[in-house]
Enzyme design. Structure first.
Site, PDB file in Angstrom:
ATOM      1  N   ASP A 107      29.294 -37.028  30.460  1.00 27.87           N
ATOM      2  CA  ASP A 107      29.637 -38.055  29.479  1.00 27.87           C
ATOM      3  C   ASP A 107      30.246 -37.319  28.293  1.00 27.87           C
ATOM      4  O   ASP A 107      29.533 -36.695  27.512  1.00 27.87           O
ATOM      5  CB  ASP A 107      28.392 -38.835  29.066  1.00 27.87           C
ATOM      6  CG  ASP A 107      28.694 -39.939  28.061  1.00 27.87           C
ATOM      7  OD1 ASP A 107      29.814 -40.482  28.093  1.00 27.87           O
ATOM      8  OD2 ASP A 107      27.807 -40.247  27.243  1.00 27.87           O
ATOM      9  N   GLU A 149      33.598 -39.569  32.675  1.00 26.20           N
ATOM     10  CA  GLU A 149      34.013 -40.896  32.233  1.00 26.20           C
ATOM     11  C   GLU A 149      35.476 -40.878  31.797  1.00 26.20           C
ATOM     12  O   GLU A 149      35.920 -39.994  31.077  1.00 26.20           O
ATOM     13  CB  GLU A 149      33.143 -41.372  31.072  1.00 26.20           C
ATOM     14  CG  GLU A 149      33.445 -42.795  30.665  1.00 26.20           C
ATOM     15  CD  GLU A 149      32.480 -43.329  29.626  1.00 26.20           C
ATOM     16  OE1 GLU A 149      32.142 -44.514  29.714  1.00 26.20           O
ATOM     17  OE2 GLU A 149      32.077 -42.562  28.732  1.00 26.20           O
ATOM     18  N   ASP A 166      23.095 -40.009  26.335  1.00 31.09           N
ATOM     19  CA  ASP A 166      24.287 -39.381  26.920  1.00 31.09           C
ATOM     20  C   ASP A 166      23.952 -38.733  28.271  1.00 31.09           C
ATOM     21  O   ASP A 166      24.782 -38.729  29.183  1.00 31.09           O
ATOM     22  CB  ASP A 166      24.853 -38.321  25.975  1.00 31.09           C
ATOM     23  CG  ASP A 166      25.095 -38.883  24.587  1.00 31.09           C
ATOM     24  OD1 ASP A 166      26.214 -39.328  24.323  1.00 31.09           O
ATOM     25  OD2 ASP A 166      24.145 -38.879  23.784  1.00 31.09           O
TER      26      ASP A 166
END
Length: 159
Positions: A7, A67, A140
């Site tokens: 992330d 991501e 996260d």
């Protein structure tokens, strides 16, 4: 297959390492790469790069799920995250590890089965899929684990 979920960020980079075998996930390690607010931006990128290299060398993932970025209202923050993401992709490329990108919609669909799921639902399903007693912290790290789960569900069985 060992999957490293990332992330991206520049203050906090969530990571989650999973082994996926026989339709079953097991958490290997998860956490966050943290950079201090008082550190100049180039220094922060250096920390992210060094810590990514450590993760890649120590855990030897076969692939990375990261991501896909989208820009909201704060373009300056988005650009800084994109630069940190570039450092992450550079480390992966230097280690010859393939990178796969997923949107939040894809992650929610793969983990919860519903693309408009709330963050709390994704985090709880991540905990359940990995058979963890608590939702991983920081958030996260939980997001990174969800990315790794997404890749496990979406990956072609060629590695």
């Amino acid at each position: 297959m060992r999957i490293l979920g990332i992330d991206p960020g520049y203050a906090t980079v969530g990571f989650g390492i999973l082994d996926y075998q026989g339709m079953r996930f097991s958490a290997v390690e998860y956490g966050a790469i943290l950079t201090e607010a008082h550190t100049d931006f180039c220094g922060r990128l250096g920390i992210i790069y060094e810590d990514m290299n450590y993760l890649l060398e120590h855990y030897k993932p076969q692939c990375i799920a990261v991501e896909k970025l989208f820009f909201n209202t704060n373009k300056t923050t988005g650009i800084m995250v994109a630069e940190a993401r570039g450092v992450i992709l550079l480390a992966a490329g230097q280690h010859g590890i393939p990178v796969h990108e997923y949107t939040p919609l894809q992650v929610k669909s793969a983990v919860v089965g519903y693309g408009k799921a709330e963050k709390a639902q994704v985090m709880d399903m991540t905990r359940r899929i990995l058979r963890l007693e608590e939702i991983p912290k920081p958030d996260d790290a939980a997001d990174a684990l969800a990315l790794a789960i997404c890749h496990g569900h979406c990956a072609q069985p060629d590695y």
